[in-house]
Design an enzyme around this catalytic site. Structure first.
Site, PDB file in Angstrom:
ATOM      1  N   HIS A  31     -71.517 -14.730  18.655  1.00 14.96           N
ATOM      2  CA  HIS A  31     -70.689 -15.672  17.893  1.00 14.96           C
ATOM      3  C   HIS A  31     -71.557 -16.280  16.797  1.00 14.96           C
ATOM      4  O   HIS A  31     -72.734 -15.907  16.632  1.00 14.96           O
ATOM      5  CB  HIS A  31     -70.102 -16.733  18.828  1.00 14.96           C
ATOM      6  CG  HIS A  31     -71.112 -17.400  19.708  1.00 14.96           C
ATOM      7  ND1 HIS A  31     -72.128 -18.183  19.210  1.00 14.96           N
ATOM      8  CD2 HIS A  31     -71.281 -17.371  21.060  1.00 14.96           C
ATOM      9  CE1 HIS A  31     -72.855 -18.640  20.216  1.00 14.96           C
ATOM     10  NE2 HIS A  31     -72.375 -18.148  21.355  1.00 14.96           N
ATOM     11  N   GLY A  33     -73.112 -18.957  16.549  1.00 14.68           N
ATOM     12  CA  GLY A  33     -74.372 -19.548  17.005  1.00 14.68           C
ATOM     13  C   GLY A  33     -75.471 -18.495  17.018  1.00 14.68           C
ATOM     14  O   GLY A  33     -76.577 -18.711  16.489  1.00 14.68           O
ATOM     15  N   HIS A  34     -75.180 -17.336  17.601  1.00 10.35           N
ATOM     16  CA  HIS A  34     -76.162 -16.245  17.604  1.00 10.35           C
ATOM     17  C   HIS A  34     -76.495 -15.825  16.167  1.00 10.35           C
ATOM     18  O   HIS A  34     -77.659 -15.581  15.827  1.00 10.35           O
ATOM     19  CB  HIS A  34     -75.607 -15.021  18.333  1.00 10.35           C
ATOM     20  CG  HIS A  34     -75.293 -15.237  19.784  1.00 10.35           C
ATOM     21  ND1 HIS A  34     -74.016 -15.239  20.271  1.00 10.35           N
ATOM     22  CD2 HIS A  34     -76.088 -15.443  20.862  1.00 10.35           C
ATOM     23  CE1 HIS A  34     -74.033 -15.437  21.587  1.00 10.35           C
ATOM     24  NE2 HIS A  34     -75.284 -15.563  21.966  1.00 10.35           N
ATOM     25  N   GLY A 144     -81.727 -21.110  20.721  1.00  7.61           N
ATOM     26  CA  GLY A 144     -80.822 -22.198  20.365  1.00  7.61           C
ATOM     27  C   GLY A 144     -81.072 -23.447  21.193  1.00  7.61           C
ATOM     28  O   GLY A 144     -81.295 -23.372  22.408  1.00  7.61           O
ATOM     29  N   VAL A 173     -74.830 -24.560  16.820  1.00  4.00           N
ATOM     30  CA  VAL A 173     -73.669 -24.347  15.950  1.00  4.00           C
ATOM     31  C   VAL A 173     -72.418 -24.695  16.739  1.00  4.00           C
ATOM     32  O   VAL A 173     -72.278 -24.302  17.911  1.00  4.00           O
ATOM     33  CB  VAL A 173     -73.617 -22.882  15.459  1.00  4.00           C
ATOM     34  CG1 VAL A 173     -72.372 -22.633  14.623  1.00  4.00           C
ATOM     35  CG2 VAL A 173     -74.874 -22.557  14.665  1.00  4.00           C
TER      36      VAL A 173
END
Ligand code: AMP
Length: 277
Positions: A31, A33-34, A144, A173
């Site tokens: 997603h 974030g990744h 993260g 994120v």
């Protein structure tokens, strides 16, 4: 972009790769974030490696491992779009070949919070990350801060084992309503997904209270639990007000704190945190 599935192919592909190499370890179901980690790696590296591996050793229950969402074709497209050079997508046997019998166990920093709630979890994480660091030999690896304790555990491990890869922490994120992006969000119903925004609301309220001078951790925890209680689908696992360095629960707050929580919604365990420093 190349996709490799064995340790040997990975080593061979990296032998002539331009340096520096940036590594982004993931469990897939990629997603935004990744992708933000990949973009940071892309900006700082000549070669970007993404690993996609749902690591059975970091799951307590086999059922949770089985239920973890997977979609490799979609993940490979996302990697291609984000400019990844090399994807390592091994089988479980390739990462843990027959006879594999080593466990990396980090000490105190892995004890509280997720470590207490999920016994063995961080041993599984540290073990697989040690293997990935050894195989890739990256200059930097990107993680993260949604998984704040994981970053601290991996930093400790890399320092203690003299692994040359520098651990780079990256901001969380979020979705528009503040929910931290997570592969697990895919398992929520629309009602559960709407309810999940309460995690962020609780953390923001707790963070605001600490920034406004609240010094009693019990009061801040009660404030956060009160907000979680407004959402009937949200079952709190823990709510913590801890020292951001040691992760020990604070007795009084002196301006700095890591507020973190784990909440189960529709059987899906979600975590998030807010650092005040
Ligand atoms: P996972 O696939 O969940 O193991 O996550 C792989 C990496 O992506 C870990 O370093 C996570 O902390 C990071 N990550 C997961 N969700 C987010 C997010 N919402 N924002 C930033 N990084 C994230």
């Amino acid at each position: 972009m190349r996709v490799v599935r064995t340790r040997a192919e990975l080593r061979a592909a990296l032998a002539a790769a331009p340096r520096p190499v940036g590594l982004v370890p993931t469990m897939g179901w990629l997603h935004a974030g990744h992708v933000s980690l990949v973009e940071r790696a892309r900006a700082e590296s000549a070669t970007v490696v993404v690993s996609i591996f749902v690591n059975p050793r970091q799951f307590g229950e086999a059922a949770d491992f089985e239920r973890y969402p997977r979609n490799e074709p979609r993940d490979l497209e996302a990697c291609e779009r984000a400019g990844v050079d090399l994807v390592f997508a091994p089988s479980v046997d390739e990462v843990y070949p027959p006879g594999f019998d080593t466990r990396v166990a980090v000490g105190a920093i892995a004890g509280p919070l997720e470590g207490a709630a999920r016994p063995g979890h961080f041993d599984g994480v540290a073990t697989v990350v040690a293997i990935l660091f050894a195989l890739v030999g990256a200059e930097r690896a990107y993680f993260g801060l949604k998984d704040y304790q994981q970053v601290q555990v991996i930093r400790r491990m890399a320092l203690d084992l003299a692994l040359p890869t520098v651990v780079v922490p990256c901001e969380t994120v979020r979705e528009e309503d503040g929910l931290a992006m997570s592969s697990r969000n895919a398992r929520l119903s629309p009602a559960g997904r709407a309810a999940a925004a309460v995690l962020r609301r609780a953390l923001v309220a707790g963070g605001d209270a600490v920034r406004a001078g609240a010094d009693d951790p019990a009061a801040v925890r009660a404030l956060m639990l009160g907000i979680l209680a407004t959402e009937p689908l949200a079952m709190p696992d823990y709510v913590s007000v801890a020292d951001p360095d040691t992760l020990d629960e604070l007795e009084t707050i002196a301006g700095r704190a890591l507020l973190s929580l784990a909440v189960v919604i529709e059987g899906v365990r979600l975590i998030d945190n807010e650092r005040v420093s």
